[in-house]
Design an enzyme around this catalytic site. Structure first.
Site, PDB file in Angstrom:
ATOM      1  N   GLY A  29       0.820  -1.216   0.000  1.00  0.00           N
ATOM      2  CA  GLY A  29       0.000   0.000   0.000  1.00  0.00           C
ATOM      3  C   GLY A  29       0.843   1.250   0.000  1.00  0.00           C
ATOM      4  O   GLY A  29       2.059   1.214  -0.213  1.00  0.00           O
ATOM      5  N   HIS A  71     -16.867  -6.414 -35.473  1.00  0.00           N
ATOM      6  CA  HIS A  71     -16.352  -7.785 -35.493  1.00  0.00           C
ATOM      7  C   HIS A  71     -15.227  -7.888 -36.519  1.00  0.00           C
ATOM      8  O   HIS A  71     -15.349  -7.346 -37.621  1.00  0.00           O
ATOM      9  CB  HIS A  71     -17.474  -8.757 -35.875  1.00  0.00           C
ATOM     10  CG  HIS A  71     -17.010 -10.164 -36.065  1.00  0.00           C
ATOM     11  ND1 HIS A  71     -16.754 -11.008 -35.014  1.00  0.00           N
ATOM     12  CD2 HIS A  71     -16.728 -10.870 -37.203  1.00  0.00           C
ATOM     13  CE1 HIS A  71     -16.351 -12.173 -35.480  1.00  0.00           C
ATOM     14  NE2 HIS A  71     -16.334 -12.125 -36.813  1.00  0.00           N
TER      15      HIS A  71
END
Length: 480
Positions: A286, A459
């Protein structure tokens, strides 16, 4: 008044005017420099105070240079698997110092870019350590220990954060290191223990593992990348192990012995204690905010649990003083700091500004595979009492992913069954950090699942998986 006295008075007046600004930003990270630029665009006279390098941790020691390292790792992985693509590469190897140098070069180039932006926007850059004072003032101590006082109508604190140190994992910068040292090691370690499996930990795990270092991750929580949806965490742990990274969850490093050539770590697990040995331990547990010695106490600015308290528009409890980014209670992410800074100065200017929706902030992890998410996890949504429609689409069913050789992972979407609200979106796979914005924008616009279904996706693309996952949630999936 004599001419000489009048001249001296005029010079003093000009000097004082130069030290007075509309807005002073303390810190030049992605929160600070973006705030300064937006303030300048709005017509304010602006200065930035920076004690180190323009761009802060993100540009110099965080977001940007780590991505450069990860790109080198990706290219190296492609070379190792060239035969998968019908290619033959007879000889190749890594040059670890050159990989590190490339990363530093990218960071330096970005920092120079910020310098250009400061000049372009007529923002004064004041080099030195800034300390707040009452009365909307601050002292800046330069490299020669000379102290100069500046003042502004509005002072914005954007001092960021650094690697957090735990009492039982003191960093010596050599054998026990933080992210800064991990980016500039002179030689590649043969083995490394990484404590913590958040974004920083797993990104470095991927990099060093790809380079050939024997990597072990020690995570205190039950799942790696613990802030993510559990399905994502489980899939990612499989990917880590498949890559040869040892993963220890529900485990904690109790103590370190650095007296020998390497490091011996005593790890507490569910089955008892285990001793791990490695060349280096990377602490990725952290961050710690940079709020010490910047004058908060003298000014009376309220702080709670290492964070500066602010309202919805980042004003502190003392008029004229504001705080943004990692020093505040919001998510410690570069894009959050930038958004907070822009909101803050626009509010100061008097523009109509909506508070930031912290529930719609995307999070990204740039390991392999990448992780991207926004909104509620499945667990969080259930805890809130929603009736859910959940859809998943694996990249193994994606033509683009299969053709690219990146078929690991999936897209998971979560909708409120009653109203169709898009509650959460979670992705793991190649390029998903570039795909998550669709969900962020759609949620901002309160788009429903049916509207996503009726929006034609190109696509073949990876982004088709979003539409397919939504279709799966509503029982209309085609390619599963």
């Amino acid at each position: 008044m004599t001419r000489a006295l009048a001249t001296a008075f005029l010079q003093l007046t000009n000097k004082l005017a130069k030290m007075k600004y509309d807005v002073i930003v303390l810190g030049s990270g992605p929160g600070g420099y973006v705030t300064a630029i937006r303030a300048s665009q709005l017509g304010f006279k602006v200065a930035v105070v920076e004690k180190e390098n323009l761009g802060g941790v993100c540009l110099n020691w965080g977001c940007i240079p780590t991505k450069a390292l990860l790109k080198s790792a990706q290219v190296f992985d492609y070379l190792k698997h060239a035969s998968d693509y019908g290619l033959t590469v007879s000889e190749f190897d890594k040059d670890f110092p050159a990989v590190i140098q490339r990363s530093r070069g990218v960071a330096e180039g970005m920092s120079k870019g910020v310098t250009f932006l400061m000049k372009k926007n007529k923002i004064d850059v004041i080099e030195g350590f800034g300390k707040l004072k009452p009365g909307k003032k601050l002292d800046v101590t330069d490299k020669d220990n000379k102290v100069t006082e500046y003042s502004a109508d509005h002072i914005i604190i954007a001092t960021g954060a650094r690697s957090r140190e735990l009492p039982n994992l003191p960093q010596d910068g050599v054998k026990v290191i933080g992210y800064r040292q991990a980016m500039t090691l002179p030689t590649q370690p043969k083995s490394m223990i990484i404590v913590g499996s958040g974004a920083i930990g797993v990104e470095f795990a991927h990099f060093y593992n790809s380079m050939g270092t024997d990597v072990t991750i020690v995570e205190f929580m039950p799942n790696v990348v613990p802030v993510e949806d559990e399905d994502i965490s489980k899939q990612f742990e499989k990917s880590l192990k498949k890559a040869g990274i040892k993963v220890m969850t529900n485990s904690s490093v109790e103590k370190l012995d650095t007296s020998g050539a390497g490091v011996k770590a005593t790890v507490k697990t569910a089955k008892g204690e285990e001793i791990l040995e490695a060349d280096i331990v990377l602490s990725a547990v952290g961050i710690k905010t940079n709020i010490e010695n910047i004058g908060l106490e003298e000014v009376g600015i309220a702080v709670d649990r290492d964070k500066i308290l602010v309202n919805a528009f980042n004003a502190t409890n003392i008029p004229g003083y504001y705080a943004i980014g990692d020093v505040t209670p919001g998510q410690a992410l570069a894009h959050v700091a930038s958004a907070e800074g822009i909101n803050c100065v626009e509010k100061i200017k008097g523009l109509h500004v909506d508070p930031i929706d912290y529930g719609n902030v995307p999070g990204c992890t740039y390991a392999t595979p990448e992780i991207a998410s926004v909104g509620l996890t499945e667990k969080q949504a259930k805890e809130k009492g929603y009736e859910l429609k959940i859809g998943k689409f694996p990249f193994s069913a994606s033509g683009k992913a299969k053709a690219a050789g990146n078929a690991d992972g999936f897209v998971k979407v979560i909708f409120d069954a009653k109203y169709g609200e898009w509650l959460g979106c979670h992705m793991i796979g190649a390029g998903v950090t570039d795909m998550i914005a669709e969900a962020v924008v759609a949620r901002k616009l309160e788009t429903t699942g049916h509207e996503i279904l009726k929006s034609i996706h190109p696509h073949p693309t990876m982004s088709e998986a979003v539409m397919e996952a939504v279709a799966d949630a509503y029982g209309e999936v085609i390619h599963l």
